[in-house]
Design a protein around this motif. Sequence first.
Motif, PDB file in Angstrom:
ATOM      1  N   ALA A 185      41.084  37.220  47.983  1.00  0.00           N
ATOM      2  CA  ALA A 185      40.979  36.213  46.924  1.00  0.00           C
ATOM      3  C   ALA A 185      39.662  35.454  47.027  1.00  0.00           C
ATOM      4  O   ALA A 185      39.031  35.124  46.019  1.00  0.00           O
ATOM      5  CB  ALA A 185      42.164  35.259  46.993  1.00  0.00           C
ATOM      6  N   ARG A 186      39.236  35.199  48.255  1.00  0.00           N
ATOM      7  CA  ARG A 186      37.961  34.501  48.463  1.00  0.00           C
ATOM      8  C   ARG A 186      36.776  35.422  48.188  1.00  0.00           C
ATOM      9  O   ARG A 186      35.798  35.015  47.540  1.00  0.00           O
ATOM     10  CB  ARG A 186      37.914  33.974  49.909  1.00  0.00           C
ATOM     11  CG  ARG A 186      36.557  33.408  50.323  1.00  0.00           C
ATOM     12  CD  ARG A 186      36.189  32.187  49.490  1.00  0.00           C
ATOM     13  NE  ARG A 186      34.875  31.683  49.874  1.00  0.00           N
ATOM     14  CZ  ARG A 186      33.719  32.133  49.402  1.00  0.00           C
ATOM     15  NH1 ARG A 186      33.706  33.130  48.516  1.00  0.00           N
ATOM     16  NH2 ARG A 186      32.576  31.600  49.789  1.00  0.00           N
ATOM     17  N   LEU A 187      36.850  36.658  48.639  1.00  0.00           N
ATOM     18  CA  LEU A 187      35.728  37.582  48.473  1.00  0.00           C
ATOM     19  C   LEU A 187      35.476  37.915  47.005  1.00  0.00           C
ATOM     20  O   LEU A 187      34.335  38.128  46.596  1.00  0.00           O
ATOM     21  CB  LEU A 187      35.991  38.867  49.255  1.00  0.00           C
ATOM     22  CG  LEU A 187      35.857  38.784  50.773  1.00  0.00           C
ATOM     23  CD1 LEU A 187      36.388  40.058  51.420  1.00  0.00           C
ATOM     24  CD2 LEU A 187      34.404  38.561  51.171  1.00  0.00           C
ATOM     25  N   LEU A 188      36.535  37.997  46.221  1.00  0.00           N
ATOM     26  CA  LEU A 188      36.401  38.406  44.822  1.00  0.00           C
ATOM     27  C   LEU A 188      36.029  37.260  43.895  1.00  0.00           C
ATOM     28  O   LEU A 188      35.798  37.480  42.710  1.00  0.00           O
ATOM     29  CB  LEU A 188      37.704  39.047  44.335  1.00  0.00           C
ATOM     30  CG  LEU A 188      38.013  40.426  44.927  1.00  0.00           C
ATOM     31  CD1 LEU A 188      39.426  40.866  44.566  1.00  0.00           C
ATOM     32  CD2 LEU A 188      37.004  41.461  44.441  1.00  0.00           C
ATOM     33  N   ARG A 189      35.986  36.042  44.440  1.00  0.00           N
ATOM     34  CA  ARG A 189      35.609  34.907  43.603  1.00  0.00           C
ATOM     35  C   ARG A 189      34.178  35.085  43.107  1.00  0.00           C
ATOM     36  O   ARG A 189      33.260  35.312  43.881  1.00  0.00           O
ATOM     37  CB  ARG A 189      35.713  33.610  44.420  1.00  0.00           C
ATOM     38  CG  ARG A 189      35.618  32.353  43.565  1.00  0.00           C
ATOM     39  CD  ARG A 189      35.878  31.122  44.407  1.00  0.00           C
ATOM     40  NE  ARG A 189      34.826  30.920  45.403  1.00  0.00           N
ATOM     41  CZ  ARG A 189      34.838  29.935  46.292  1.00  0.00           C
ATOM     42  NH1 ARG A 189      35.869  29.102  46.339  1.00  0.00           N
ATOM     43  NH2 ARG A 189      33.842  29.798  47.152  1.00  0.00           N
ATOM     44  N   ALA A 203      49.244  39.660  54.133  1.00  0.00           N
ATOM     45  CA  ALA A 203      49.095  38.323  53.565  1.00  0.00           C
ATOM     46  C   ALA A 203      47.714  37.762  53.881  1.00  0.00           C
ATOM     47  O   ALA A 203      47.036  37.201  53.000  1.00  0.00           O
ATOM     48  CB  ALA A 203      50.176  37.399  54.117  1.00  0.00           C
ATOM     49  N   VAL A 204      47.277  37.932  55.127  1.00  0.00           N
ATOM     50  CA  VAL A 204      45.950  37.442  55.517  1.00  0.00           C
ATOM     51  C   VAL A 204      44.869  38.209  54.752  1.00  0.00           C
ATOM     52  O   VAL A 204      43.908  37.621  54.246  1.00  0.00           O
ATOM     53  CB  VAL A 204      45.746  37.578  57.031  1.00  0.00           C
ATOM     54  CG1 VAL A 204      44.365  37.060  57.430  1.00  0.00           C
ATOM     55  CG2 VAL A 204      46.831  36.824  57.792  1.00  0.00           C
ATOM     56  N   ASN A 205      45.035  39.525  54.651  1.00  0.00           N
ATOM     57  CA  ASN A 205      44.091  40.334  53.883  1.00  0.00           C
ATOM     58  C   ASN A 205      43.992  39.848  52.437  1.00  0.00           C
ATOM     59  O   ASN A 205      42.888  39.718  51.883  1.00  0.00           O
ATOM     60  CB  ASN A 205      44.520  41.802  53.906  1.00  0.00           C
ATOM     61  CG  ASN A 205      43.803  42.641  52.879  1.00  0.00           C
ATOM     62  OD1 ASN A 205      44.257  42.781  51.743  1.00  0.00           O
ATOM     63  ND2 ASN A 205      42.675  43.224  53.248  1.00  0.00           N
ATOM     64  N   ALA A 240      47.961  33.138  45.576  1.00  0.00           N
ATOM     65  CA  ALA A 240      49.400  32.843  45.528  1.00  0.00           C
ATOM     66  C   ALA A 240      50.204  33.983  46.131  1.00  0.00           C
ATOM     67  O   ALA A 240      51.194  33.768  46.845  1.00  0.00           O
ATOM     68  CB  ALA A 240      49.824  32.590  44.080  1.00  0.00           C
ATOM     69  N   ALA A 241      49.783  35.226  45.862  1.00  0.00           N
ATOM     70  CA  ALA A 241      50.476  36.391  46.429  1.00  0.00           C
ATOM     71  C   ALA A 241      50.412  36.383  47.946  1.00  0.00           C
ATOM     72  O   ALA A 241      51.400  36.678  48.635  1.00  0.00           O
ATOM     73  CB  ALA A 241      49.868  37.681  45.874  1.00  0.00           C
ATOM     74  N   GLY A 242      49.239  36.032  48.485  1.00  0.00           N
ATOM     75  CA  GLY A 242      49.107  35.952  49.933  1.00  0.00           C
ATOM     76  C   GLY A 242      50.049  34.936  50.540  1.00  0.00           C
ATOM     77  O   GLY A 242      50.656  35.174  51.596  1.00  0.00           O
ATOM     78  N   MET A 294      36.907  41.321  58.328  1.00  0.00           N
ATOM     79  CA  MET A 294      38.236  40.797  58.633  1.00  0.00           C
ATOM     80  C   MET A 294      39.276  41.341  57.660  1.00  0.00           C
ATOM     81  O   MET A 294      40.384  41.729  58.068  1.00  0.00           O
ATOM     82  CB  MET A 294      38.218  39.269  58.572  1.00  0.00           C
ATOM     83  CG  MET A 294      37.518  38.591  59.726  1.00  0.00           C
ATOM     84  SD  MET A 294      37.532  36.789  59.559  1.00  0.00           S
ATOM     85  CE  MET A 294      39.305  36.482  59.598  1.00  0.00           C
ATOM     86  N   ALA A 295      38.928  41.394  56.376  1.00  0.00           N
ATOM     87  CA  ALA A 295      39.869  41.920  55.386  1.00  0.00           C
ATOM     88  C   ALA A 295      40.210  43.372  55.688  1.00  0.00           C
ATOM     89  O   ALA A 295      41.377  43.779  55.605  1.00  0.00           O
ATOM     90  CB  ALA A 295      39.278  41.797  53.985  1.00  0.00           C
ATOM     91  N   MET A 296      39.209  44.172  56.058  1.00  0.00           N
ATOM     92  CA  MET A 296      39.462  45.573  56.380  1.00  0.00           C
ATOM     93  C   MET A 296      40.375  45.699  57.597  1.00  0.00           C
ATOM     94  O   MET A 296      41.324  46.484  57.595  1.00  0.00           O
ATOM     95  CB  MET A 296      38.141  46.303  56.639  1.00  0.00           C
ATOM     96  CG  MET A 296      38.332  47.772  56.974  1.00  0.00           C
ATOM     97  SD  MET A 296      36.786  48.702  57.177  1.00  0.00           S
ATOM     98  CE  MET A 296      36.175  47.990  58.712  1.00  0.00           C
TER      99      MET A 296
END
Length: 206
Positions: free
Chosen positions: A141-145, A134-136, A158-160, A88-90
């Motif tokens: 942010a979730r994937l890099l946690r 923004a969605v990416n 926050a940036a998103g 989804m991010a891609m």
Amino acid sequence: MKEFTTSARFAGLLYLGIIMLGIGAEAGLRGPLIAWSDPEATRSALAAHEPLFRLSILADLGMAVLDIALAVVFFRMLRAVNPQLSLMAMVFRLMQAAVIAGNVMMLFAALQGDPLPWLERHAAGYDLGLLFFAVNTLIMARLLRGLAPRWICWALGAAGMVYAFGSITRFVAPDVNALMQPAYLVPVIAEVSLMLWLLIWAPRQT
């Protein structure tokens, strides 16, 4: 581990290129030529410095190309974390790149006649692309946690939100959008921090 290290450094280099091209195109090349309150001055500036303006278009296209490459690299890096979210991010990053690449036609049109209406359409198109980004960013942010420092993940989240709110208000509440421009400092800090982590610290992660 070695594959992650190599991908992280390559992603950092791509991110650095995107940031440099983006800032260079908008603030360094195109921005000084545009007087939003003076159409005639803008027309004269574009005529006198057309090569610089065309160079800014090339920089936008280069940024889109690097964004496509970065989308693929991030997918390879993070698909082991969550394959669905990584895909989804891609896709959302590729959507942003497609919008930005197509949006350069507005810049070409600005050279043919009255530039300000076309430049305003380009700015609106850029914000449309940022809605997908923004969605990416929220997904990243979730994937890099658990991989990146927690504060970078929070900054990306926050940036998103800033990107999403900015894009929406651009179309439905322009007055609010004008007031929130200082908030875009948050995405700058978040993305530069992510780029530096990828280039310097990410290879040391276990």
